[in-house]
Design a protein around this motif. Structure first.
Motif, short mmCIF file in Angstrom:
data_model
loop_
_atom_site.label_atom_id
_atom_site.label_comp_id
_atom_site.label_asym_id
_atom_site.label_seq_id
_atom_site.Cartn_x
_atom_site.Cartn_y
_atom_site.Cartn_z
N HIS A 1 86.80 47.59 41.70
CA HIS A 1 86.07 46.34 41.83
C HIS A 1 85.88 45.93 43.28
CE1 HIS A 1 90.04 44.28 42.43
NE2 HIS A 1 90.44 45.27 41.65
N ARG A 2 84.82 45.17 43.50
CA ARG A 2 84.61 44.57 44.81
C ARG A 2 83.70 43.38 44.68
NH1 ARG A 2 80.87 44.89 48.88
NH2 ARG A 2 78.91 45.94 48.45
N LYS A 3 83.80 42.49 45.64
CA LYS A 3 82.87 41.37 45.74
C LYS A 3 82.09 41.53 47.03
CE LYS A 3 86.24 38.06 47.56
NZ LYS A 3 86.83 36.74 47.34
N ASN A 4 81.10 40.70 47.23
CA ASN A 4 80.25 40.79 48.41
C ASN A 4 81.07 40.79 49.70
OD1 ASN A 4 77.95 40.80 46.83
ND2 ASN A 4 77.61 38.61 47.03
N ASN A 5 80.66 41.60 50.64
CA ASN A 5 81.27 41.67 51.97
C ASN A 5 82.73 42.09 51.95
OD1 ASN A 5 78.80 40.70 53.19
ND2 ASN A 5 79.38 38.68 52.43
N CYS A 6 83.15 42.78 50.92
CA CYS A 6 84.53 43.26 50.81
C CYS A 6 84.51 44.73 50.41
CB CYS A 6 85.30 42.46 49.76
SG CYS A 6 85.55 40.73 50.22
N GLN A 7 85.64 45.40 50.63
CA GLN A 7 85.74 46.81 50.27
C GLN A 7 86.10 46.97 48.80
OE1 GLN A 7 88.82 48.63 52.63
NE2 GLN A 7 90.26 46.99 52.21
N TRP A 8 85.88 48.18 48.29
CA TRP A 8 86.26 48.50 46.92
C TRP A 8 87.78 48.51 46.81
CZ3 TRP A 8 83.29 48.67 42.70
CH2 TRP A 8 81.92 48.76 42.87
N LEU A 9 88.29 47.99 45.70
CA LEU A 9 89.71 48.00 45.38
C LEU A 9 89.90 48.68 44.03
CD1 LEU A 9 90.62 44.32 46.33
CD2 LEU A 9 90.91 46.37 47.74
N VAL A 10 91.12 49.15 43.81
CA VAL A 10 91.46 49.79 42.54
C VAL A 10 92.66 49.05 41.95
CG1 VAL A 10 92.26 51.91 41.43
CG2 VAL A 10 90.68 52.03 43.37
N THR A 11 92.54 48.68 40.69
CA THR A 11 93.65 48.04 39.97
C THR A 11 94.04 48.96 38.83
OG1 THR A 11 92.88 45.83 40.53
CG2 THR A 11 94.33 46.02 38.62
N MET A 12 95.34 49.18 38.73
CA MET A 12 95.86 50.00 37.64
C MET A 12 97.24 49.49 37.24
SD MET A 12 96.70 53.46 39.87
CE MET A 12 96.24 54.47 38.54
N ARG A 13 97.74 49.99 36.10
CA ARG A 13 99.08 49.59 35.66
C ARG A 13 100.12 50.19 36.59
NH1 ARG A 13 97.74 51.53 29.57
NH2 ARG A 13 97.66 53.45 30.76
N LEU A 14 101.20 49.45 36.83
CA LEU A 14 102.25 49.90 37.73
C LEU A 14 102.84 51.23 37.28
CD1 LEU A 14 104.11 49.45 40.18
CD2 LEU A 14 105.63 48.18 38.64
N ASP A 15 103.09 51.40 36.00
CA ASP A 15 103.68 52.66 35.52
C ASP A 15 102.77 53.85 35.82
OD1 ASP A 15 105.93 51.36 34.61
OD2 ASP A 15 105.33 51.38 32.49
N ASP A 16 101.46 53.67 35.68
CA ASP A 16 100.52 54.75 35.99
C ASP A 16 100.52 55.04 37.49
OD1 ASP A 16 99.81 54.89 33.30
OD2 ASP A 16 98.03 53.62 33.56
N CYS B 1 84.10 49.54 36.09
CA CYS B 1 83.53 49.10 37.37
C CYS B 1 83.13 47.63 37.27
CB CYS B 1 82.32 49.96 37.70
SG CYS B 1 81.43 49.44 39.18
N LYS B 2 83.57 46.83 38.24
CA LYS B 2 83.20 45.42 38.28
C LYS B 2 82.73 45.08 39.69
CE LYS B 2 84.51 44.48 34.07
NZ LYS B 2 83.50 44.21 33.05
N ARG B 3 81.50 44.61 39.78
CA ARG B 3 80.90 44.23 41.07
C ARG B 3 80.51 42.76 40.96
NH1 ARG B 3 79.12 42.86 45.20
NH2 ARG B 3 77.92 44.03 46.73
N VAL B 4 81.52 41.90 41.05
CA VAL B 4 81.34 40.46 40.83
C VAL B 4 82.11 39.65 41.87
CG1 VAL B 4 80.97 40.71 38.34
CG2 VAL B 4 83.28 40.41 39.20
N GLU B 5 81.73 38.40 42.02
CA GLU B 5 82.42 37.52 42.95
C GLU B 5 83.74 37.00 42.38
OE1 GLU B 5 81.45 36.93 46.29
OE2 GLU B 5 80.39 38.71 45.59
N ARG B 6 83.77 36.75 41.10
CA ARG B 6 85.00 36.29 40.44
C ARG B 6 85.30 37.24 39.29
NH1 ARG B 6 86.34 30.99 41.91
NH2 ARG B 6 84.63 29.89 42.92
N LEU B 7 86.56 37.64 39.21
CA LEU B 7 86.93 38.66 38.22
C LEU B 7 88.23 38.30 37.54
CD1 LEU B 7 86.61 41.46 36.91
CD2 LEU B 7 87.69 42.44 38.95
N ASP B 8 88.23 38.34 36.23
CA ASP B 8 89.45 38.22 35.45
C ASP B 8 90.01 39.64 35.33
OD1 ASP B 8 91.44 38.05 33.51
OD2 ASP B 8 90.27 36.75 32.19
N LEU B 9 90.93 39.99 36.24
CA LEU B 9 91.46 41.36 36.28
C LEU B 9 92.15 41.76 34.99
CD1 LEU B 9 92.88 41.82 39.88
CD2 LEU B 9 91.13 43.18 38.75
#
Length: 107
Positions: free
Chosen positions: A79-94, A50-58
């Motif tokens: 992850h999400r930053k202020n005033n934005c919705q939650w996003l999910v990042t995963m590997r393409l194969d998964d 979980c990352k709740r930051v304005e800048r993120l090294d994905l």
């Protein structure tokens, strides 16, 4: 607010969102605090960073999730930053594996 407290707040926020979707989610280190635990638990098969930051090294966040995920668990970064919705990042194969299962269930 220090970063540790902000991280805990983000984990509680994400757990609340996952509960809203019907899963019994909670902070992973809430009770045991063992290193390598997922930040949020309650979605079977996923190791959640979980990352709740304005800048993120994905790539760094995903690398951490991959390193900490036990065998058989899919690493994801939510992850999400202020005033934005939650996003999910995963590997393409998964993602493609999940998508194929979803698509097969439709037929």
């Amino acid at each position: 607010m220090n970063s540790r407290e902000k991280g805990k707040r983000g984990e509680r926020e994400l757990a609340g969102e996952l509960r809203r979707h019907g899963y019994d989610a909670r902070r992973g280190q809430q009770y045991c605090g063992v290193n390598g635990d997922a930040d949020v638990v309650g979605l079977p098969g996923l190791h959640i960073e979980c990352k709740r930051v304005e800048r993120l090294d994905l790539y760094a966040a995903m690398s951490q999730a991959e390193h900490d995920a036990p065998d058989g668990m899919l690493p994801v970064v939510m992850h999400r930053k202020n005033n934005c919705q939650w996003l999910v990042t995963m590997r393409l194969d998964d993602y493609m594996e999940i998508y194929r299962e979803w698509e097969a269930g439709k037929h």
